[in-house]
Design a protein around this motif. Structure first.
Motif, PDB file in Angstrom:
ATOM      1  N   LEU A 163       0.827  -1.204   0.000  1.00 16.95           N
ATOM      2  CA  LEU A 163       0.000   0.000   0.000  1.00 16.95           C
ATOM      3  C   LEU A 163       0.865   1.260   0.000  1.00 16.95           C
ATOM      4  N   ASP A 164       0.447   2.227  -0.776  1.00 24.11           N
ATOM      5  CA  ASP A 164       1.079   3.545  -0.793  1.00 24.11           C
ATOM      6  C   ASP A 164       0.083   4.519  -0.167  1.00 24.11           C
ATOM      7  N   VAL A 165       0.254   4.786   1.132  1.00 25.88           N
ATOM      8  CA  VAL A 165      -0.753   5.530   1.893  1.00 25.88           C
ATOM      9  C   VAL A 165      -0.411   7.017   1.938  1.00 25.88           C
ATOM     10  N   GLN A 166      -1.394   7.822   1.551  1.00 27.57           N
ATOM     11  CA  GLN A 166      -1.297   9.277   1.644  1.00 27.57           C
ATOM     12  C   GLN A 166      -2.171   9.736   2.804  1.00 27.57           C
ATOM     13  N   LEU A 167      -1.591  10.464   3.748  1.00 26.02           N
ATOM     14  CA  LEU A 167      -2.333  10.979   4.893  1.00 26.02           C
ATOM     15  C   LEU A 167      -2.883  12.355   4.546  1.00 26.02           C
ATOM     16  N   LEU A 168      -4.199  12.495   4.623  1.00 17.48           N
ATOM     17  CA  LEU A 168      -4.857  13.763   4.332  1.00 17.48           C
ATOM     18  C   LEU A 168      -5.103  14.499   5.640  1.00 17.48           C
ATOM     19  N   GLU A 169      -4.501  15.674   5.782  1.00 19.84           N
ATOM     20  CA  GLU A 169      -4.627  16.445   7.020  1.00 19.84           C
ATOM     21  C   GLU A 169      -6.047  16.960   7.182  1.00 19.84           C
ATOM     22  N   GLY A 170      -6.525  16.939   8.424  1.00 16.00           N
ATOM     23  CA  GLY A 170      -7.857  17.441   8.716  1.00 16.00           C
ATOM     24  C   GLY A 170      -7.836  18.900   9.103  1.00 16.00           C
ATOM     25  N   GLY A 171      -8.975  19.393   9.587  1.00 14.47           N
ATOM     26  CA  GLY A 171      -9.093  20.784  10.003  1.00 14.47           C
ATOM     27  C   GLY A 171     -10.508  21.088  10.427  1.00 14.47           C
ATOM     28  N   VAL A 172     -10.756  22.314  10.801  1.00 18.67           N
ATOM     29  CA  VAL A 172     -12.056  22.722  11.336  1.00 18.67           C
ATOM     30  C   VAL A 172     -13.183  22.439  10.351  1.00 18.67           C
ATOM     31  N   ASP A 173     -12.944  22.678   9.069  1.00 20.66           N
ATOM     32  CA  ASP A 173     -14.013  22.563   8.073  1.00 20.66           C
ATOM     33  C   ASP A 173     -14.052  21.211   7.378  1.00 20.66           C
ATOM     34  N   ILE A 174     -13.283  20.248   7.863  1.00 22.54           N
ATOM     35  CA  ILE A 174     -13.235  18.928   7.230  1.00 22.54           C
ATOM     36  C   ILE A 174     -13.944  17.913   8.117  1.00 22.54           C
ATOM     37  N   VAL A 175     -14.923  17.205   7.549  1.00 22.88           N
ATOM     38  CA  VAL A 175     -15.627  16.136   8.261  1.00 22.88           C
ATOM     39  C   VAL A 175     -15.138  14.814   7.673  1.00 22.88           C
ATOM     40  N   PRO A 176     -14.241  14.104   8.357  1.00 24.87           N
ATOM     41  CA  PRO A 176     -13.581  12.933   7.773  1.00 24.87           C
ATOM     42  C   PRO A 176     -14.538  11.878   7.243  1.00 24.87           C
ATOM     43  N   GLN A 177     -15.587  11.577   8.018  1.00 27.57           N
ATOM     44  CA  GLN A 177     -16.501  10.525   7.609  1.00 27.57           C
ATOM     45  C   GLN A 177     -17.264  10.888   6.341  1.00 27.57           C
ATOM     46  N   THR A 178     -17.469  12.176   6.113  1.00 26.42           N
ATOM     47  CA  THR A 178     -18.129  12.615   4.891  1.00 26.42           C
ATOM     48  C   THR A 178     -17.177  12.497   3.699  1.00 26.42           C
ATOM     49  N   VAL A 179     -15.912  12.862   3.919  1.00 24.94           N
ATOM     50  CA  VAL A 179     -14.900  12.701   2.876  1.00 24.94           C
ATOM     51  C   VAL A 179     -14.831  11.240   2.441  1.00 24.94           C
ATOM     52  N   LEU A 180     -14.863  10.335   3.420  1.00 21.90           N
ATOM     53  CA  LEU A 180     -14.852   8.896   3.137  1.00 21.90           C
ATOM     54  C   LEU A 180     -16.094   8.469   2.366  1.00 21.90           C
ATOM     55  N   ALA A 181     -17.257   8.855   2.858  1.00 22.59           N
ATOM     56  CA  ALA A 181     -18.511   8.416   2.243  1.00 22.59           C
ATOM     57  C   ALA A 181     -18.676   8.949   0.823  1.00 22.59           C
ATOM     58  N   GLN A 182     -18.090  10.087   0.545  1.00 19.55           N
ATOM     59  CA  GLN A 182     -18.170  10.678  -0.790  1.00 19.55           C
ATOM     60  C   GLN A 182     -17.130  10.104  -1.743  1.00 19.55           C
ATOM     61  N   GLY A 183     -16.312   9.171  -1.250  1.00 24.69           N
ATOM     62  CA  GLY A 183     -15.339   8.520  -2.115  1.00 24.69           C
ATOM     63  C   GLY A 183     -14.059   9.296  -2.316  1.00 24.69           C
ATOM     64  N   ARG A 184     -13.827  10.336  -1.518  1.00 22.50           N
ATOM     65  CA  ARG A 184     -12.616  11.139  -1.664  1.00 22.50           C
ATOM     66  C   ARG A 184     -11.480  10.635  -0.777  1.00 22.50           C
ATOM     67  N   ALA A 185     -11.745   9.573  -0.021  1.00 24.20           N
ATOM     68  CA  ALA A 185     -10.718   8.885   0.766  1.00 24.20           C
ATOM     69  C   ALA A 185     -11.121   7.420   0.849  1.00 24.20           C
ATOM     70  N   ASP A 186     -10.137   6.560   1.124  1.00 24.61           N
ATOM     71  CA  ASP A 186     -10.408   5.126   1.226  1.00 24.61           C
ATOM     72  C   ASP A 186     -10.750   4.718   2.655  1.00 24.61           C
ATOM     73  N   TYR A 187     -10.207   5.470   3.627  1.00 26.57           N
ATOM     74  CA  TYR A 187     -10.486   5.245   5.045  1.00 26.57           C
ATOM     75  C   TYR A 187     -10.448   6.604   5.730  1.00 26.57           C
ATOM     76  N   ALA A 188     -11.012   6.668   6.939  1.00 25.53           N
ATOM     77  CA  ALA A 188     -11.026   7.925   7.677  1.00 25.53           C
ATOM     78  C   ALA A 188     -10.920   7.639   9.171  1.00 25.53           C
ATOM     79  N   VAL A 189     -10.347   8.598   9.895  1.00 20.66           N
ATOM     80  CA  VAL A 189     -10.283   8.537  11.357  1.00 20.66           C
ATOM     81  C   VAL A 189     -11.309   9.522  11.896  1.00 20.66           C
ATOM     82  N   ALA A 190     -12.234   9.029  12.723  1.00 18.81           N
ATOM     83  CA  ALA A 190     -13.288   9.892  13.272  1.00 18.81           C
ATOM     84  C   ALA A 190     -13.777   9.340  14.595  1.00 18.81           C
ATOM     85  N   TRP A 191     -14.277  10.254  15.446  1.00 17.49           N
ATOM     86  CA  TRP A 191     -14.908   9.844  16.697  1.00 17.49           C
ATOM     87  C   TRP A 191     -16.208   9.106  16.393  1.00 17.49           C
TER      88      TRP A 191
END
Length: 379
Positions: free
Chosen positions: A70-98
């Protein structure tokens, strides 16, 4: 029931999910590393680079993901980023979220599944000055209570609810910045803090009366684990629909296997992982990141059932509190129990077995936290 005001950020972001998910074609997804080439993977983090995510940073740096093809790219989060939405929209393969935040998004339509509960314990505090007399949730009545919002306040509201406090009537809620200045300036009576981040910011600050840094003796802590209102936090979430694809299933096991190695490495090499985080561009300094690494390790280790295994009792408590805890307008995090495949231990258990075969200690039973000295400003 619609979530309002404080829950708006999650709900609004999740409303886009159904339009963005799409259907995966299993035949078009090659098994990771099947042709010898590395499979590109995007992992969406839920905040800026810091030791909260050291295990993933180490897994990249130490080549653990590459070992799995695997060649893993870590996408930095921030105030306006909802990780689980990024994942569900197909813009990430996995996400870290509470977990409670992600479950709220699931209820709004996000097709995501918890496949690895990396943090087995909550790290959320409510901190007050020692001389305030605030030592438990019930003491917050009539006080100015800070919280960040954006779904970070659920444990606070659950603790107040359990103590018989109506957050809409019995306290003055104050939108808190992601720092501790409001408490230090005594603009609020109690502030939200993570054990690994904002609490350290207090201890890095200088007491103008003494010219020295504050100490733990200057503050009192409400720990939601003690109050019985803690909820599960950092987890690895996968795309639920893609989990029907055998190639994505295999990829998930490989991703989790390398992730386990990363977190075990940071347990055993805290200073090295501190350095990796700082080199990654952390906005906070070296002593702060070492403190954070040490405190984060406490949330992961020891892992009695194995790192990442979702404990049913902790999961059920998180769900129950999410259904019964009300915000200041009377809305709950969840309106019903999660439906479908909200979580599974299938892939993390496979990953644990593979990591054990490779000689990795997946339980960390002997883990002992260090004593970390914070420098002024976290430098």
């Amino acid at each position: 029931m619609r979530l309002t005001r404080i829950f708006t950020a999650i709900a609004a972001s999740s409303a886009l999910v159904l339009a963005g998910c799409g259907t995966a074609d299993p035949a078009s997804t090659p098994a990771p590393g099947a042709s010898g080439a590395l499979t590109p993977i995007k992992l969406q983090l839920q905040w800026f680079f810091q030791a909260q995510f050291a295990g993933y940073i180490a897994a990249v740096d130490q080549g653990f993901y590459k070992e799995q093809g695997l060649d893993v790219q870590l996408l930095e989060g921030g105030v306006d980023i909802v990780p689980q939405t990024v994942l569900a929209q197909g813009r990430a393969d996995y996400a870290v979220a509470w977990v409670p935040k992600a479950l709220a998004s699931r209820e709004q339509g996000a097709g995501i599944t918890d496949v690895g509960q990396i943090f087995g314990r909550s790290g959320t505090y409510q901190v007050a000055w020692k001389d305030s007399g605030i030592t438990k949730a019930a003491d917050l009545k009539g006080k100015k209570v800070g919280n960040w919002g954006f779904g970070n306040e659920f444990e606070l509201f659950a603790g107040m609810t359990k103590a018989g406090i109506d957050p809409g009537k019995d306290v003055t809620l104050v939108q808190q910045q992601f720092d501790m200045q409001a408490l230090l300036k005594k603009e609020i009576d109690a502030a939200q803090a993570m054990s690994y981040n904002e609490y350290a910011q207090l201890l890095e600050a200088k007491n103008p009366k003494t010219g020295k840094q504050y100490t733990a003796d200057d503050f009192s802590i409400i720990d939601w684990k003690t109050e019985g209102s803690s909820m599960l936090q950092d987890a690895v979430w996968a795309n639920t629909e893609k989990l029907n694809d055998p190639a994505y299933q295999q990829q998930t096991v490989k991703f989790l296997t390398a992730t386990i190695k990363g977190w075990a490495f940071c347990r055993d090499n805290a200073e090295k992982c501190r350095d990796l985080v700082v080199a990654k561009g952390s906005k906070l300094g070296k002593s702060h990141q070492l403190w954070q690494m040490n405190e984060v390790n406490k949330l992961v280790w020891p892992a009695t059932g194995g790192i990442g295994v979702i404990d049913e009792t902790a999961w059920n408590q998180t769900v129950q509190l999410s259904q019964t805890t009300k915000n200041q307008t009377g809305d709950t995090v969840l309106t019903k129990a999660p439906e479908g495949l909200a979580y599974t231990n299938d892939y993390i258990k496979q990953a644990i077995e593979q990591a054990k075969t490779a000689g990795v200690d997946v339980n960390g039973t002997a883990f002992q936290p260090a004593t970390v000295t914070l420098n002024e400003g976290g430098s």
